[in-house]
Design a protein around this motif. Structure first.
Motif, mmCIF file in Angstrom:
data_model
loop_
_atom_site.group_PDB
_atom_site.id
_atom_site.type_symbol
_atom_site.label_atom_id
_atom_site.label_comp_id
_atom_site.label_asym_id
_atom_site.label_seq_id
_atom_site.Cartn_x
_atom_site.Cartn_y
_atom_site.Cartn_z
ATOM 1 N N VAL A 1 0.841 -1.197 0.000
ATOM 2 C CA VAL A 1 0.000 0.000 0.000
ATOM 3 C C VAL A 1 0.878 1.248 0.000
ATOM 4 N N ASP B 1 1.210 5.239 0.813
ATOM 5 C CA ASP B 1 0.609 6.363 1.538
ATOM 6 C C ASP B 1 0.554 7.524 0.548
ATOM 7 N N ASN C 1 -5.996 0.932 -6.826
ATOM 8 C CA ASN C 1 -6.298 0.874 -5.398
ATOM 9 C C ASN C 1 -5.190 1.465 -4.548
ATOM 10 N N ARG D 1 -1.930 0.706 -4.658
ATOM 11 C CA ARG D 1 -0.851 -0.229 -4.291
ATOM 12 C C ARG D 1 0.220 -0.234 -5.370
ATOM 13 N N ASP E 1 -0.877 -3.474 4.989
ATOM 14 C CA ASP E 1 -2.297 -3.383 4.644
ATOM 15 C C ASP E 1 -3.082 -2.731 5.784
ATOM 16 N N GLU E 2 -4.296 -2.347 5.482
ATOM 17 C CA GLU E 2 -5.216 -1.782 6.483
ATOM 18 C C GLU E 2 -5.342 -2.756 7.661
ATOM 19 N N GLY E 3 -5.125 -2.259 8.865
ATOM 20 C CA GLY E 3 -5.234 -3.123 10.043
ATOM 21 C C GLY E 3 -4.017 -3.997 10.274
ATOM 22 N N HIS E 4 -3.007 -3.850 9.426
ATOM 23 C CA HIS E 4 -1.784 -4.643 9.556
ATOM 24 C C HIS E 4 -0.629 -3.778 10.070
ATOM 25 N N SER F 1 3.538 -8.055 5.779
ATOM 26 C CA SER F 1 2.433 -7.256 6.297
ATOM 27 C C SER F 1 1.527 -8.230 7.044
ATOM 28 N N ARG G 1 2.456 0.622 11.046
ATOM 29 C CA ARG G 1 1.954 0.371 9.694
ATOM 30 C C ARG G 1 2.978 0.761 8.611
#
Length: 618
Positions: free
Chosen positions: A241, A243, A355, A357, A396-399, A571, A606
């Motif tokens: 991902v 930023d 997305n 990435r 990743d989100e939440g990772h 991740s 993150r």
DNA sequence: CTTCTCACG
DNA sequence: ACGTACGTGAGAAGT
């Protein structure tokens, strides 16, 4: 149906282009026959460009073929063509693809055919070629591209299809960048060359298989490398991902910085800070002494020279030993900002998918030692002195990001391969190797500088360097380096013996030596000393390779993101970070001929950059 | 296209 | 006889 006739190695071949549903029925008959035979079908794709995940990337053609017949299916032309290609890509029991990861990622992304389902049915001719000769053409090898391999093994007159198409693109007022998307689907050269690629791939596999057996290369390497290639392709598909907000802000900030310092440089008469000659001329005119020369004889004005003039060490700390030269200072700063922007930040933006990435190209078998490489973007070479660039890449989100690296793996591999008795004893006792060496060489009262020298000599041994290089790298006095080097050789005599033995073995075997994992490792006649590095680097690559396969077996592939020579980046869900980091560590911990290979995982936040200096709160 | 420079392990 | 730092990817300048 349009048919293009051609000759390969004196034999007539045919490229059949399906233009109607009737043609597809003929293709169907051919494909059914092939599926029932034992022979693999060569498969290739043509797309709009190399960045498979970039926005607007499209699949245009899918080609199938054997030694004499190629079928070009213009999947872009409509649903029946698309369906026919999918049908056989799903059903063919055996396929051969040159550089399978690329085409299979294309099929995964555009046709919904998962890598996990296609890869097990594919033989990658590039892998076989790399096991026969891993060198690129610039290193004296055949190369592992379809063109050089075809010219060498099949037909010296085989056309360079990429080059030929570039000419077609030009005649259509297209460029290398726009041609792949813009060339009409029915352009005859495009059709012919698309077909030739599968004809050549089919023939290539047969030749390479025979050579592979004749050379007696270890058969187990083939499934091993295919498995690794699959895992690396899965990492590429996952990507990382970006930023996006930070990247855009950083892009602007680096641009400002590069321009600011370029303006200062221009006040001293340097119009282009990237022109080493201009910079050197201006510095000389300011009265600075520039004594070092490059290999080509030009005046050297690289980072080390400029930082010294700006009164800084290589870590950019002020030395307070001279008045800083303001031009040197402005040039190093402007160059760094400009380079970091163009090489990293802008490639992030260019290669980003819809997305947000990035999917770097992971080449599992790139270097002549088998080492992996990553490009677009080159995520193995992001600056590590500072979190600035690595902050742009997120788990990743939440990772959270986990990095797990081997401890001094090349030294351990050297100890194992050369069977260095005292090194193995020290490692077995859990000692820090460089401390241990420093103590043996300088006695129990060794200093930090002694340890640094011991470490430098260790690197020298692994790379095949001599006293002068070690002196340059460690900054220790020459006399001390000489004394330490000879003491080192007395303490670890097995290293020199192994080097001599390996060089002899290579000499008596056509300048090729077999690595511990059965890899063919060619040597350059004029630098046989490099054999130590090749044996160590190659074995270390397979230590990582083995670890990656163990992780795959343990179901950890989904978390893996990057292989970085002695490290993997992952991740993992924040809630399971500890357990998963431990699991990765366990997979990377192993034994190599009685030498413990140790790995240690670090859990960050993150951003990947959170594991590097100066990363703000996350 | 080659050379130089610079980022990493 | 002796000694030689290894492997990548990437951008920009200069030929």
């Amino acid at each position: 149906m349009r048919v293009h006739e051609y000759r390969i190695a004196g034999e007539p071949v045919e490229v059949r282009v399906c233009t109607s549903e009737d043609d597809l029925e003929l293709f169907d008959v051919w494909a059914r026959d092939m599926a029932n035979s034992r022979e693999p079908v060569a498969v290739d794709t043509e797309t709009t460009g190399l960045d498979v995940f970039s926005v607007g990337h499209r699949l245009r053609l899918v080609q199938f073929g054997d030694d004499h017949t190629a079928w070009v299916i213009p999947v872009e032309a409509g649903r029946p063509f698309w369906q026919a290609a999918i049908k056989w890509l799903t059903r063919l029991p055996r396929m051969v693809v040159h550089n399978a990861a690329y085409d299979l990622l294309v099929l995964d992304r555009h046709m919904g055919l998962p890598l996990e389902e296609t890869f097990p049915r594919v033989t990658d001719s590039k892998i076989i070629a790399a096991l026969i000769d891993p060198r690129q053409p610039q290193d004296g090898g055949v190369g592992t591209g379809l063109k050089p391999l075809s010219a060498y093994w099949i037909d010296p007159n085989a056309p360079d299809t990429q080059e030929g198409l570039t000419a077609v693109f030009r005649s259509l007022k297209l460029t290398k960048a726009t041609g792949w998307a813009g060339v009409p689907l029915d352009n005859p050269t495009y059709e012919l060359y698309a077909g030739l690629d599968v004809l050549l791939t089919s023939r290539l596999l047969k030749v390479l298989r025979r050579v592979f057996v004749e050379l007696g290369i270890r058969p187990a390497l083939v499934p091993y490398e295919h498995q690794l290639a699959l895992v690396c392709a899965i990492m590429q598909r996952a990507g990382m991902v970006l930023d996006e907000d930070y990247v855009r802000q950083l892009d602007a900030e680096l641009e400002r910085e590069a321009e600011h310092f370029a303006r200062i440089a221009s006040r001293f008469g340097v119009e282009n800070i990237n022109s080493t000659r201009q910079v050197a001329d201006c510095l000389l005119a300011m009265g600075e002494a520039l004594t070092e020369r490059t290999a080509g004889g030009a005046i050297k004005a690289d980072k080390a020279v400029l930082l010294a003039l700006a009164d800084m060490d290589l870590q950019w700390n002020r030395l307070d030993i001279r008045r800083p030269n303001p031009l040197a200072n402005a040039v190093v700063r402007s160059k760094r900002a400009g380079k970091w922007r163009s090489a990293y930040v802008q490639t992030f933006i260019e290669t980003m998918d819809a997305n947000g990435r990035v999917h770097p190209n992971v080449n599992p078998l790139q270097a002549r030692t088998g080492r992996m490489s990553i490009n677009r973007p080159a995520l193995q070479t992001l600056p590590s002195s500072d979190a600035m660039i690595r902050r742009a890449l997120l788990a990743d989100e939440g990772h959270v990001t986990v990095s797990c690296d081997f401890a001094a793996v090349e030294m351990r591999v050297l100890a194992a391969l050369a069977d260095v008795r005292r090194m193995k004893e020290a490692l077995h006792a859990g000692r820090d190797l460089h401390d241990f060496t420093a103590e043996l060489v300088f006695g129990p009262d060794f200093t930090k500088a002694h340890r640094k020298l011991a470490k430098g000599i260790g690197f020298g041994k692994v790379y095949g360097g001599g006293a002068a290089t070690i002196q340059r790298q460690t900054g220790a006095p020459m006399e001390q380096v000489r004394v330490a080097l000879s003491a080192y050789d007395r303490v670890y005599p097995e290293i020199k013996r192994a080097s001599a033995r390996w060089q002899r073995e290579a000499m008596s075997n056509g300048m090729v030596i077999e690595t511990v994992t059965g890899r063919r490792q060619p040597l350059d006649r004029d630098r046989t000393y490099a054999v130590v590095n090749y044996m160590v680097q190659s074995a270390a690559r397979d230590v990582l390779g083995q670890a990656i396969l163990t992780m795959h077996e343990q179901g950890l592939t989904q978390y893996l993101r990057l292989p970085i020579h002695d490290e993997v980046v992952a991740s993992v869900p924040a809630g399971e970070a500890k357990e998963l980091a431990k699991a990765i560590e366990d997979c990377m911990t192993m034994d190599l001929f009685g030498v413990h290979i140790a790995a240690e995982a670090e859990i960050g936040g993150r951003p990947w950059g959170s594991l590097y200096p100066n990363c703000p709160a996350y």
